[in-house]
Design an enzyme around this catalytic site. Structure first.
Site, PDB file in Angstrom:
ATOM      1  CB  ALA A 137      -0.913   0.000   1.219  1.00  0.00           C
TER       2      ALA A 137
ATOM      3  CB  SER B 100       1.509   8.069  -0.787  1.00  0.00           C
ATOM      4  OG  SER B 100       2.207   8.136  -2.020  1.00  0.00           O
TER       5      SER B 100
ATOM      6  CB  VAL C  72       0.593  -3.079  -5.749  1.00  0.00           C
ATOM      7  CG1 VAL C  72       0.955  -4.077  -6.839  1.00  0.00           C
ATOM      8  CG2 VAL C  72       1.036  -1.677  -6.145  1.00  0.00           C
TER       9      VAL C  72
ATOM     10  CG  ASP D  77       8.795   9.051  -6.178  1.00  0.00           C
ATOM     11  OD1 ASP D  77       9.576   9.378  -5.260  1.00  0.00           O
ATOM     12  OD2 ASP D  77       7.670   8.565  -5.972  1.00  0.00           O
TER      13      ASP D  77
END
Length: 886
Positions: free
Chosen positions: A239, A241, A245, A409
């Site tokens: 999990a 932000s 998945v 990211d």
């Protein structure tokens, strides 16, 4: 309302802190030694919180007053949605005109978002209040600890502070969780206890109900979950932000495959419900905070700075919103996978794996990709992190400097160390996988070229040239006062280049300034100079690049506490300089090789060429300065340890195109100097040895010593003369005239240059004034012709077979002549020196190993060199009018 709420919370928190300290000797000791808060006045609606403490209260009061004033000004002016103009976030423009069911655009569009929230002002104010309620108590607690106990007090409470911050971020939602994720990989910024707490934000984010996720899948893909997937995990395997998945197995028929085929294991990424509306509210909230911060910087802290902090936030905001469009992410992932595949880096020992995307199963809220087994890079042992960091930095630098398309990211959850054997029994396609392409940055060629220059100049400590780079990057203005900036650059950048992250940076700064009062005053003086007198600005796209760099460096520091980002990047940058074919990169390479901008004399520095070659081929051999912190360009490592065939292959490969372009005139100059020196050396030896021994008959007339050589040097003979049109003519000239014109004596500079060439080869191929032995030259030429490196021109009078036979005979004759000459004249009187034992073997081996493409490049390069040498000779002949008598 914001002012009242903020001040009320500050008052309440400060009162609680002061009340706890009102007990016993501990309170009295702190009052004596730490100058604590003495009193907190009652808050009234028109009187902000007053903090009275010797040397402390006054600055805090000024700060509170300033924040309240600026907040009021921002509130009165109103806050607009962040602007995407000029953004370098990779966005599909057509996605801006597609809207979700709430009316928000799928990709960031300022006007659409502004229109949406102008109709809902109450929701924005409510979110602002929530932000203050969650953040102000934490910030006030931090401020109180700094006032009473400084950094040591923060360290002692790092665990509880991190827990409070993490809970606050989780409460506030996705936008703030992103900040915590970035901090969780900075061991140089946060203590281990705080990092462990914030690391829970990587994949320990509270999950939402799976029934909601499955309903989203069905709504987005238009079919029941069990018709799409043969199997799907009942709960998410991770999990994050913005999404969570699931692991699933897609029915073969859904992908257009036969029913007899195995289902495909996939990762199904499902967006959190209502996250787009919440995130866009947060962007407004943080836009207001950035406006206040901008006002503080402009009015009180650094009025001469030109950084647009609101624009910096805008760039981050555009990127964050764009991550919420999974179709944009799908396009990014497909594009990046294709780029690495073209480069031959998709998989393999030193490549990266980017999972496949199943486009037919993707929508703006659902993304289905190939499933890969592995663990987060940050969870590996330090030794493994250190090894995989080298792969990761190569991947990042390739994106930054080759593709100009950068993953924005790369936190540890998006960098997977793949299991050697995957769950389906297949071997891992690579050691490292890169996931999550929601945020990508696109740069221009000009940006990447300047970044290359900046890295080189930083590693070489060339701060004068780094100022030019910063001007091109728009960090500094064109009218920068270099006398002020360069010394400050040295003090600010040098400690960072030494590596080790923020903690080591702090230690290095203390070495420069000292730790006592005088050192603090000196540091303060420089900071004031930078903030007040240097009008620097930070380009908005730097916010995205900095985010990626900060995250990657943080992970690398976990594997190597002394990790040096700039030094580790240098070998890649060296290869980029050698291979880049753009004018800016060629100029940068010339600046290095000729020491331009560093007090150079515009002469090629072979030591610098050696350093670049070592950087590209064998960086562990690099010569460094300042305890390994910087590259010492003028103290090359042992380039002779490099295999000649590796150097030749680099030079002739696509990676060496820039170097070939720069070195054509230099090699031509070297060839001209060596050829002239060789001709004059042969003429000198001929003159010395052209004496016939006098027979033992005293009455027989005999020429005096030197008479024969003088006669030979003055008798006109038909001599070939080069012409500017590339043809040869013949003129009746004496050998002495021709030698003096076509091979004039070397100047002092040319003699020094020839000596440098000899030194660069270590005497392996050239030795002083001597020439290589003719037999060795013939053998090398024989190899070149045999392997096709040298080709006969069309219409040659003899076949290659005939010429090879003649070359073999000539080589045998030359060997015999060399032996005779040495035995007759003595070793010191012959104009050649035998190659070192392995030198000829190295040359022949390097030539024999060339591919057809490399041989073609070699021929092109040699022809260019010959053309320049010919032009030099023809010009000398024309100036001396050698060809006037034909």
């Amino acid at each position: 309302h914001y002012s009242l709420l903020c001040d009320a919370m500050l008052t309440r928190t400060a009162r609680a802190t002061a009340g706890k300290r009102a007990h016993g000797a501990q309170r009295r000791a702190r009052r004596r030694h730490a100058a604590p808060l003495r009193a907190v006045e009652e808050k009234t609606s028109d009187s902000p919180l007053r903090l009275d403490a010797p040397g402390i209260g006054s600055p805090l009061n000024v700060g509170v007053d300033a924040i309240v004033e600026l907040s009021s000004a921002v509130r009165q002016k109103g806050v607009e949605a962040p602007d995407e103009d000029g953004s370098k976030v990779a966005i599909k423009s057509e996605r801006k005109t597609v809207f979700d069911e709430d009316g928000l655009p799928m990709s960031y569009d300022r006007e659409s978002i502004q229109k949406y929230w102008n109709q809902r002002p109450g929701e924005l104010q409510s979110r602002w209040t929530t932000f203050l309620r969650s953040s102000v108590p934490f910030l006030t607690r931090v401020a109180g600890m700094l006032v009473t106990g400084g950094g040591d007090e923060l360290k002692r409470n790092s665990g509880s502070l991190a827990k409070q911050a993490r809970e606050s971020m989780e409460e506030l939602g996705p936008t703030y969780i992103k900040v915590g994720q970035m901090l969780s990989v900075r061991p140089d910024v946060l203590p281990a206890e705080a990092m462990d707490e914030l690391a829970k934000l990587q994949d320990g984010v509270p999950q939402f109900d799976s029934s909601v996720a499955f309903a989203t899948i069905e709504s987005e893909l238009g079919a029941p979950v069990n018709e799409i997937f043969e199997e799907i995990s009942p709960e998410p395997i991770a999990a994050a932000s913005l999404a969570q998945v699931y692991k699933a197995r897609v029915r073969p028929s859904v992908l257009g495959r036969g029913d007899d085929e195995e289902p495909v294991t996939v990762a199904v990424k499902v967006q959190r419900p209502s996250v787009k509306a919440l995130a866009s509210k947060d962007l407004y909230v943080l836009r207001r905070a950035s406006e206040i911060y901008q006002g503080l910087m402009d009015r009180y802290i650094a009025p001469n700075q030109r950084t647009d902090y609101v624009a910096l936030f805008n760039e981050w905001a555009v990127g964050f919103y764009t991550e919420l469009d999974f179709l944009n992410e799908m396009d990014n992932q497909l594009r990046m996978r294709g780029l690495f595949e073209e480069r031959g880096m998709l998989g393999g020992e030193n490549g990266v794996y980017i999972p496949k995307v199943y486009e037919s199963l993707c929508s703006s809220r659902v993304l289905v990709t190939e499933f890969v087994d592995g663990k987060k890079l940050s969870q590996c042992e330090p030794a493994e992190i250190k090894v995989l960091t080298k792969v990761g930095q190569e991947v990042f630098l390739t994106q930054l400097l080759d593709f100009a398309f950068v993953h924005g990211d790369p936190h540890p959850g998006n960098l997977l160390a793949l299991d050697p054997i995957q769950s389906d029994g297949r071997p891992a396609p690579a050691r490292l996988a890169l996931l999550d392409f929601g945020l990508m940055t696109e740069l221009t060629e000009e940006d990447t070229d300047t970044i290359v220059n900046a890295i080189v100049h930083t590693a070489n400590r060339s701060y004068g040239q780094l100022v030019d780079d910063f001007i091109r990057l728009k960090i500094l203005p064109p009218d920068t006062d270099r006398a002020v900036v360069q010394p400050l650059m040295d003090k600010a950048i040098t400690p960072y280049v030494r590596g080790g992250g923020a903690q080591n940076y702090k230690d290095e700064i203390e070495k420069i300034y000292g730790t006592g009062t005088s050192g603090f005053q000196a540091l303060t003086s420089d900071v004031v100079t930078v903030m007040g007198d240097v009008p620097f600005s930070i380009p908005p796209y730097f916010a995205l690049l900095a985010r990626a760099v900060v995250t990657l460096e943080g992970t690398a520091l976990q594997g190597d506490p002394n990790y040096q980002l700039v030094m580790e990047a240098y070998p890649f940058v060296a290869r980029r300089l050698l291979s880049g074919d753009r004018p800016a990169l060629q100029t940068a390479l010339e600046d290095i090789l000729y020491a331009r901008g560093s007090g150079g004399d515009d002469q090629l520095r072979l030591s610098r060429l050696s350093t670049l070659l070592i950087s590209a081929l064998s960086p562990e051999e690099l010569a460094t300065a300042d305890s390994g912190a910087f590259i010492d360009l003028d103290a090359a490592g042992d380039a002779q340890n490099l295999a000649l065939r590796d150097v030749v292959r680099l030079f002739l490969s696509p990676s060496g195109r820039n170097l070939r372009s720069v070195l054509v005139p230099e090699v031509a100059t070297a060839a001209d100097v060596l050829l002239r020196r060789g001709i004059r050396r042969l003429a000198q030896v001929a003159q010395t040895t052209a004496t016939i021994p006098r027979p033992p008959v005293p009455f027989l007339p005999w020429p005096a010593p030197g008479a024969i050589s003088d006669a030979l040097g003055s008798v006109p003979l038909p001599v070939p003369i080069p012409l500017a049109n590339g043809q040869l003519t013949y003129a009746m000239r004496s050998a002495g005239d021709v030698v003096d014109v076509l091979a004039p004596e070397l100047s002092n500079e040319e003699l020094a240059y020839a000596s440098t060439l000899s030194e660069a080869s270590g005497g392996k191929f050239l030795d002083g004034d001597d020439l290589p032995p003719p037999s060795a030259v013939l053998r090398v030429f024989h190899t070149a012709l045999t392997t096709g490196v040298v080709e006969l021109p069309n219409g040659a009078p003899a076949s290659s077979g005939d010429i090879l036979t003649a070359l073999s005979a000539a080589e045998r004759a030359a060997s015999a002549a060399e032996t005779t000459a040495i035995s007759t004249l003595g070793r010191e009187n012959v104009p050649w020196t035998p190659f070192e034992a392995d030198a000829e073997e190295d040359i022949v081996g390097a030539i024999g190993a060339l591919s057809e493409e490399e041989s073609a490049e070699f021929r092109t390069f040699v022809l260019e060199v010959i053309s320049i040498v010919w032009e030099k000779s023809a010009k000398r002949a024309e100036e001396a009018r050698l060809a006037t008598t034909t």
